[in-house]
Design a protein around this motif. Structure first.
Motif, short mmCIF file in Angstrom:
data_model
loop_
_atom_site.label_atom_id
_atom_site.label_comp_id
_atom_site.label_asym_id
_atom_site.label_seq_id
_atom_site.Cartn_x
_atom_site.Cartn_y
_atom_site.Cartn_z
N GLY A 119 0.99 -1.29 -0.01
CA GLY A 119 0.03 -0.03 -0.08
C GLY A 119 0.88 1.18 -0.01
N VAL A 120 0.21 2.36 0.13
CA VAL A 120 1.01 3.69 -0.22
C VAL A 120 0.27 4.52 1.03
CG1 VAL A 120 1.28 5.72 -1.67
CG2 VAL A 120 1.86 3.65 -2.41
N ILE A 121 1.38 5.27 1.84
CA ILE A 121 0.62 6.46 2.60
C ILE A 121 1.08 7.86 2.05
CG2 ILE A 121 2.49 5.73 4.29
CD1 ILE A 121 -0.46 8.22 4.78
N ALA A 122 0.35 8.84 1.56
CA ALA A 122 0.68 10.24 1.34
C ALA A 122 0.60 10.91 2.39
CB ALA A 122 -0.10 10.58 -0.01
N TYR A 123 1.56 11.35 3.26
CA TYR A 123 1.18 11.88 4.55
C TYR A 123 0.45 13.47 4.37
CZ TYR A 123 3.66 8.68 7.22
OH TYR A 123 3.98 7.31 7.88
N SER A 124 0.82 14.05 3.43
CA SER A 124 -0.06 15.32 3.10
C SER A 124 0.29 15.71 1.53
CB SER A 124 0.62 16.61 4.07
OG SER A 124 -0.10 17.80 3.79
N LEU A 125 -0.77 16.11 1.00
CA LEU A 125 -0.71 16.36 -0.29
C LEU A 125 -0.80 18.01 -0.52
CD1 LEU A 125 -2.90 13.60 -1.94
CD2 LEU A 125 -0.49 13.95 -2.22
N GLY A 126 -0.73 18.49 0.52
CA GLY A 126 -0.38 20.09 0.30
C GLY A 126 -1.71 20.92 0.04
N ASN A 127 -1.56 22.13 -0.52
CA ASN A 127 -2.65 22.95 -1.00
C ASN A 127 -2.91 22.69 -2.42
OD1 ASN A 127 -3.36 24.05 1.59
ND2 ASN A 127 -2.00 25.84 1.21
N PHE A 128 -4.04 22.44 -3.01
CA PHE A 128 -4.15 22.40 -4.44
C PHE A 128 -4.58 23.80 -4.90
CE2 PHE A 128 -6.42 21.02 -8.41
CZ PHE A 128 -5.35 20.60 -8.96
N ILE A 129 -5.40 24.24 -4.16
CA ILE A 129 -5.91 25.70 -4.47
C ILE A 129 -6.22 26.48 -3.16
CG2 ILE A 129 -8.35 25.20 -4.66
CD1 ILE A 129 -6.25 28.28 -6.28
N SER A 130 -5.48 27.97 -2.89
CA SER A 130 -5.68 28.44 -1.71
C SER A 130 -5.09 29.94 -1.96
CB SER A 130 -4.88 28.10 -0.52
OG SER A 130 -3.65 28.34 -0.40
N ASN A 131 -5.20 30.83 -1.12
CA ASN A 131 -4.49 32.21 -1.20
C ASN A 131 -3.40 32.06 -0.47
OD1 ASN A 131 -4.45 34.86 -1.98
ND2 ASN A 131 -5.07 35.38 0.32
N GLN A 132 -2.91 30.90 0.19
CA GLN A 132 -1.54 30.93 0.96
C GLN A 132 -0.47 31.25 -0.17
OE1 GLN A 132 -1.85 27.48 3.37
NE2 GLN A 132 -2.49 28.71 5.04
N ARG A 133 0.55 32.19 0.26
CA ARG A 133 1.44 32.58 -0.77
C ARG A 133 2.93 32.36 -0.47
NH1 ARG A 133 -0.63 31.94 -4.68
NH2 ARG A 133 1.02 32.98 -5.80
N LYS A 134 3.29 31.80 0.92
CA LYS A 134 4.53 31.53 1.15
C LYS A 134 5.13 30.09 0.44
CE LYS A 134 4.14 33.87 5.73
NZ LYS A 134 4.50 33.79 7.14
N ARG A 135 6.68 30.28 0.32
CA ARG A 135 7.12 28.91 0.12
C ARG A 135 6.46 27.61 0.48
NH1 ARG A 135 13.92 27.45 -0.10
NH2 ARG A 135 13.50 25.73 -1.14
N TYR A 136 6.43 26.70 -0.31
CA TYR A 136 5.77 25.36 0.09
C TYR A 136 4.29 25.28 0.02
CZ TYR A 136 10.72 24.84 1.74
OH TYR A 136 11.97 24.66 1.74
N THR A 137 3.57 26.53 0.56
CA THR A 137 2.02 26.72 0.59
C THR A 137 1.56 27.01 -0.59
OG1 THR A 137 2.09 28.79 1.20
CG2 THR A 137 2.31 27.09 3.02
N ASP A 138 2.27 27.66 -1.48
CA ASP A 138 1.73 27.70 -2.97
C ASP A 138 1.92 26.72 -3.98
OD1 ASP A 138 4.40 28.20 -3.13
OD2 ASP A 138 4.59 29.91 -4.24
N ALA A 139 2.53 25.47 -3.23
CA ALA A 139 2.87 24.58 -4.22
C ALA A 139 1.79 23.18 -3.71
CB ALA A 139 4.02 23.88 -3.94
N GLY A 140 1.34 22.56 -4.85
CA GLY A 140 0.49 21.19 -4.78
C GLY A 140 0.99 20.17 -5.41
#
Length: 382
Positions: free
Chosen positions: A275-296
């Motif tokens: 199996g697979v665990i994806a611990y966090s897929l991040g923001n797909f769409i948001s207004n968060q603009r800092k590094r890492y939060t603007d990536a999905g």
């Protein structure tokens, strides 16, 4: 003499052939394995901060979120089934729409998700109860209106106990979803069904129920972890460990608003061997603009089923890095989700400035590095 010779040869040939046993393989042995495949796409948090709905506003109470997806739509549709985490509440027409910290978004937000490739949404997260019970119920009404499947939050106990099982390409897939909490919003007494919270007994019971109802593959989606931390916490690892022990095949997750690693695991009492665990897929769409939060990222789970043996296997994992653009285009102020599988092509958008390109490149390499931290078997989608 010649006739005698021919008679002898004929006799010997007949005797020889009669003594040979020719085994003819059964027809089944000539049949090639017949297989069917299933391609699942999953993304992380689908948020709606106030700048997003203000950019999407067409008139006083009319919105169009479709432009957000114009460059990513084909990648969402490049799957048999696509889902993500709905991290906002949907308000009624004419509502007082709100962003953080108590989300309340226009119904058009869901319409755009449906029109751009989404089939299903997980609705168990810390913002599910931002508008109380009425917010949950109105969101479910809107989900049904837009023909979007859902799990994680429910309108009744019967709704909660109705395990979602989707049949596609001869695969029966169950989807379950749970949240670590509700930001302190109280669940009305006697209405625990409004949201699934992480409870190991409940998770185990739901996985068993899904199996009893015929699910071959069980996907569990969590909303957990420490915000903005790029590696899983001990709590996340413990939840995952117990969920694997309960028989989950695949585990996806969100909440940190940044991407965390993906890891293979040996299943227990499940259908898949691995199996697979994806611990966090991040923001797909948001207004968060800092590094890492603007990536999905779009994660593709490629499954294969042998129709002769009914054996199902996870054949491969692919990922498509994405980046959220916020700014002016020829159409005005826009949010756009841009694919990053080919940076050279992505840089051709004429609305991008040099700073945008630097951030896109940064997002691409950040995503690549973190997703492959635990495994090199995860492939970049071409």
């Amino acid at each position: 003499m010649i006739k005698f010779f021919l008679l002898v040869v004929s006799f010997l040939l007949s005797y020889f052939l009669s003594s040979i046993q020719i085994k003819i393989p059964k027809a089944d042995n000539f049949t090639k394995d017949s297989v069917t495949t299933l391609r699942i796409a999953v993304v992380g948090d689908l948020m709606c901060h106030s700048p997003q709905f203000n950019y999407a506003r067409v008139s006083k109470d009319s919105f169009d979120f479709n432009p957000v997806y114009r460059y990513i739509k084909k990648y969402l549709e490049d799957a048999d089934f696509t889902f993500g985490n709905l991290e906002t509440v949907i308000g009624k027409k004419g509502s007082n729409y709100l962003g953080y910290p108590r989300f309340n978004s226009p119904e058009e937000y869901l319409a755009a998700l449906k029109q751009n490739g989404f089939d299903f949404l997980c609705f168990a997260n810390n913002h599910t109860l931002d508008q109380g019970e009425k917010g949950v119920l109105n969101t479910i009404t809107s989900l049904n209106k837009n023909y979007l499947g859902y799990t994680g939050a429910f309108s009744s106990q019967n709704d909660r106990d109705s395990i979602r099982i989707i049949t596609i390409n001869d695969f029966k897939i169950a989807l379950l979803a749970y949240s670590y909490g509700t930001n302190g919003s109280l669940i009305p007494k006697g209405k625990d069904y409004l949201i699934n919270l992480i409870d190991f007994t409940l998770i185990s019971q739901d996985i068993t129920s899904a199996r009893n109802k015929g699910a071959a593959i069980v996907i569990v989606n969590f909303h957990f972890g420490n915000e903005y931390q790029r590696f899983p916490s001990e709590y996340q690892k413990e939840v995952v460990k117990k969920t694997i022990e309960s028989g989950a095949d695949l585990i996806t997750a969100s909440h940190p608003h940044v991407i965390q690693p993906i890891q293979y695991f040996k299943t227990q009492n499940a259908t898949l061997d691995t199996g697979v665990i994806a611990y966090s897929l991040g923001n797909f769409i948001s207004n968060q603009r800092k590094r890492y939060t603007d990536a999905g990222v779009i994660l593709y789970l490629n499954l294969e089923k042998n129709l002769n043996t009914n054996k199902i296997s996870l054949k491969s994992l692919e990922y498509l890095p994405t980046w959220v653009y916020k700014g002016k285009t020829d159409f005005g102020n826009e949010f756009l989700i841009l694919p990053l599988n080919n940076l050279t092509d992505s840089f051709h958008f004429d609305f991008l400035n040099e700073q945008n390109k630097i951030k896109m490149q940064q997002a691409f390499y950040d995503t690549q590095k973190i997703l492959t931290a635990f495994s090199d078997k995860i492939q970049l989608k071409k």
